[in-house]
Structures are given as C-alpha cells and as structure tokens.
Design an enzyme around this catalytic site. Structure first.
Site, PDB file in Angstrom:
ATOM      1  CD  GLU A 119       0.224  -0.509   3.317  1.00 38.87           C
ATOM      2  OE1 GLU A 119       1.147  -1.145   2.767  1.00 38.87           O
ATOM      3  OE2 GLU A 119      -0.041  -0.602   4.533  1.00 38.87           O
ATOM      4  CG  ASP A 121       8.513   3.268  -1.238  1.00 36.41           C
ATOM      5  OD1 ASP A 121       9.164   3.261  -0.178  1.00 36.41           O
ATOM      6  OD2 ASP A 121       9.036   3.372  -2.368  1.00 36.41           O
ATOM      7  CG  ASP A 122       7.222   5.627   5.743  1.00 37.51           C
ATOM      8  OD1 ASP A 122       7.676   6.727   5.395  1.00 37.51           O
ATOM      9  OD2 ASP A 122       7.004   5.355   6.937  1.00 37.51           O
ATOM     10  NE  ARG A 124      11.831   3.356  -2.485  1.00 37.69           N
ATOM     11  CZ  ARG A 124      12.040   4.302  -3.386  1.00 37.69           C
ATOM     12  NH1 ARG A 124      13.253   4.536  -3.832  1.00 37.69           N
ATOM     13  NH2 ARG A 124      11.033   5.008  -3.848  1.00 37.69           N
ATOM     14  CB  THR A 125      12.886  -0.631   5.610  1.00 40.88           C
ATOM     15  OG1 THR A 125      13.369   0.675   5.892  1.00 40.88           O
ATOM     16  CG2 THR A 125      13.750  -1.652   6.314  1.00 40.88           C
ATOM     17  CB  THR A 126       8.597  -3.089   3.877  1.00 35.97           C
ATOM     18  OG1 THR A 126       8.517  -2.617   5.221  1.00 35.97           O
ATOM     19  CG2 THR A 126       7.778  -4.354   3.729  1.00 35.97           C
ATOM     20  CB  ILE A 191      -1.560   7.248   4.215  1.00 39.41           C
ATOM     21  CG1 ILE A 191      -0.628   8.224   3.497  1.00 39.41           C
ATOM     22  CG2 ILE A 191      -2.799   6.983   3.378  1.00 39.41           C
ATOM     23  CD1 ILE A 191       0.127   7.615   2.347  1.00 39.41           C
ATOM     24  CE1 TYR A 193      -3.305   3.561   1.679  1.00 42.06           C
ATOM     25  CE2 TYR A 193      -1.864   3.414   3.588  1.00 42.06           C
ATOM     26  CZ  TYR A 193      -2.065   3.723   2.258  1.00 42.06           C
ATOM     27  OH  TYR A 193      -1.018   4.209   1.505  1.00 42.06           O
ATOM     28  CD1 TRP A 195      -5.880  -1.927   5.501  1.00 37.43           C
ATOM     29  CD2 TRP A 195      -6.740  -1.333   3.537  1.00 37.43           C
ATOM     30  NE1 TRP A 195      -4.857  -1.436   4.733  1.00 37.43           N
ATOM     31  CE2 TRP A 195      -5.354  -1.066   3.512  1.00 37.43           C
ATOM     32  CE3 TRP A 195      -7.493  -1.042   2.392  1.00 37.43           C
ATOM     33  CZ2 TRP A 195      -4.705  -0.524   2.401  1.00 37.43           C
ATOM     34  CZ3 TRP A 195      -6.847  -0.495   1.298  1.00 37.43           C
ATOM     35  CH2 TRP A 195      -5.480  -0.245   1.305  1.00 37.43           C
TER      36      TRP A 195
HETATM   37  P1  5GP Z   1       8.544   1.107   4.909  1.00 39.54           P
HETATM   38  O1  5GP Z   1       9.273  -0.177   5.054  1.00 39.54           O
HETATM   39  O2  5GP Z   1       8.481   1.629   3.502  1.00 39.54           O
HETATM   40  O3  5GP Z   1       9.041   2.143   5.882  1.00 39.54           O
HETATM   41  O4  5GP Z   1       7.073   0.855   5.381  1.00 39.54           O
HETATM   42  C1  5GP Z   1       6.248  -0.019   4.790  1.00 39.54           C
HETATM   43  C2  5GP Z   1       5.125  -0.398   5.710  1.00 39.54           C
HETATM   44  O5  5GP Z   1       4.948   0.501   6.819  1.00 39.54           O
HETATM   45  C3  5GP Z   1       3.855  -0.321   4.959  1.00 39.54           C
HETATM   46  O6  5GP Z   1       3.582  -1.521   4.292  1.00 39.54           O
HETATM   47  C4  5GP Z   1       2.856  -0.010   6.050  1.00 39.54           C
HETATM   48  O7  5GP Z   1       2.420  -1.188   6.675  1.00 39.54           O
HETATM   49  C5  5GP Z   1       3.603   0.818   7.066  1.00 39.54           C
HETATM   50  N1  5GP Z   1       3.405   2.270   6.851  1.00 39.54           N
HETATM   51  C6  5GP Z   1       4.354   3.167   6.516  1.00 39.54           C
HETATM   52  N2  5GP Z   1       3.817   4.390   6.390  1.00 39.54           N
HETATM   53  C7  5GP Z   1       2.496   4.263   6.608  1.00 39.54           C
HETATM   54  C8  5GP Z   1       1.391   5.199   6.588  1.00 39.54           C
HETATM   55  O8  5GP Z   1       1.514   6.392   6.324  1.00 39.54           O
HETATM   56  N3  5GP Z   1       0.180   4.679   6.880  1.00 39.54           N
HETATM   57  C9  5GP Z   1      -0.010   3.375   7.189  1.00 39.54           C
HETATM   58  N4  5GP Z   1      -1.253   3.011   7.458  1.00 39.54           N
HETATM   59  N5  5GP Z   1       0.989   2.471   7.204  1.00 39.54           N
HETATM   60  C10 5GP Z   1       2.234   2.914   6.915  1.00 39.54           C
END
Ligand code: 5GP
Length: 213
Positions: A119, A121-122, A124-126, A191, A193, A195
């Site tokens: 959903e 890309d914050d 990007r670690t995941t 954000i 969401y 759900w």
């Molecule tokens: P990343 O690894 O890119 O920092 O984060 C990915 C995961 O963090 C997303 O799949 C999500 O589960 C969670 N996440 C990061 N930012 C948000 C956000 O703004 N809203 C929500 N609901 N989840 C987030």
C-alpha cells in the site's frame, strides 16, 4: 504534530483503476505477490482491472512482513481522530512467506513477470527486503530446478510513495526501467487506510472533511 491523510475505499479502488493500464503496458504481470496486510486489498482490486477478456485472473500470492510496531494507546492520546499511528521498527520480520518446499509454488514463480504490491512506500525498508529475499529465493529455486529459461522479473506497485529520504534501496533495473509505479506521490504524512478503521463511517467523514479543507 503528525499530519494524517484519510483515504477511502473508493479512492483506493480508483487509484488501482487508474494505474492498471500503465501496469499492463509496462509490466504485463503474470503473478502478483501482495505484501500483507496493506498490500492485500489493493492487489485484489488491481487484479480485476488487470484481467483481460478471455484470459484467467492473474494468480495472487501473499507474504507477510512487519516493520512497524503498534504503540501503546497513550502515545496517541492527543489525537482527536480515529485510526492508530504506528512507529517504525528497524527490523523487518517475516510473518508469512511463500512455501518453497512445494515444487508447484516454485514453478509458479520462476521465469515469471511478478508484480509486488504494497500500500505504501515509506522508508522503503520493507520493499528492499521483499525484493532482495524474493530474488534470492527465486535464484535458489531456479538452480534447484536447473532452470535455463526466461529471466524472472520483479516490478512494484504501491498506492502511495512518500516523498522523503529513503532508508532502503531498490535495484537500479527497477527504478530505471519503469518497473516501479506509485499511483500517488505524497508528502511525509501518515496515511490512514480504510481497512485499518474500526469505525468506517467516522473514517469516511474525516476523509470528506479533509477534502473540503
Ligand atoms: P517502509 O518499510 O516503507 O518504511 O514501510 C512499509 C510499511 O509501513 C507499509 O507496508 C505499512 O504497513 C507501514 N506504513 C508506513 N507508512 C504508513 C502510513 O503512512 N500509513 C499506514 N497506514 N501504514 C504505513
């Protein structure tokens, strides 16, 4: 104060609908891997828009990755709005993965064009973790099968990409070859969401209020 942005089911649906033609043109995915939990609903919606008449639905698989830990409720007590904010962990934990012990599942991946769906890309670690690990697993599976056919190609679709400095990186072959698509690029907001909402009417009301601001 953390700025929140409320996204409705309707908006998610339309983001997937709008992105589908480009995904069909650039990626032509044969398989989707949704990163759970947030990638499941977008992946399922997207599948309807990726279906071409006369062809079967694109198969979907799920992996579960967790980076964010739920905070105690007091952390969020200043908030007057529904929806919990979670805080970044530093380590990605696998909560669910593909079953590589089953030969059928390996054959389903090797040599395919695979679209990874999440959903947001914050940091990007995941996504970095998912791509690296899937590439490793596919490579190991290809070797085990003695596979010499088409290359396995990964692409990424996210609903939202946050415009911020990233901790994770994705392979240049993705970023430089239209293999990464974000339906929307947003600022570094939180954000919410649909759900995740425990009261969907309150959530939609917040989204409507924010739309007129
Ligand atoms: P990343 O690894 O890119 O920092 O984060 C990915 C995961 O963090 C997303 O799949 C999500 O589960 C969670 N996440 C990061 N930012 C948000 C956000 O703004 N809203 C929500 N609901 N989840 C987030």
């Amino acid at each position: 104060m953390v700025v929140k942005e409320y996204v409705t089911y309707n908006e998610v649906h339309k983001l997937c609908q709008d992105a589908a033609p480009q995904i069909l043109q650039d990626f032509q995915p044969q398989l989707m891997i949704a990163i759970g939990g947030g990638g499941y609903v977008p992946a399922r919606i997207l599948r309807s828009f990726l279906k071409t008449p006369g062809s079967p639905n694109i198969p979907m698989q799920g992996i579960g990755l967790s980076l964010y830990e739920q905070l105690p409720p007091t952390h969020n007590s200043a908030s007057d709005t529904p929806g919990q904010i979670e805080e970044a962990g530093t380590k990605v934990t696998r909560t669910q993965w593909l079953d590589f012990t089953s030969l059928g599942e390996i054959e389903n991946l090797v040599g395919k064009r695979i679209l990874i769906v999440d959903e947001v890309d914050d940091t990007r670690t995941t996504l970095e973790y998912a791509v690296k690990e899937l590439e490793k697993d596919v490579e190991a599976a290809s070797q085990k099968l003695g596979y010499k056919g088409e290359e396995t190609v990964f692409s990424i679709f996210v609903l939202h990409n946050k415009n911020k400095e990233k901790k994770g990186t994705l392979p240049a072959y993705m970023m430089n070859n239209n293999r990464y698509l974000a339906a929307r690029t947003v600022e570094d907001v939180w954000i919410c969401y649909p759900w995740e909402a425990t009261d969907i009417d309150a959530h939609d009301a917040m989204a409507a209020k924010q739309a007129v601001q």
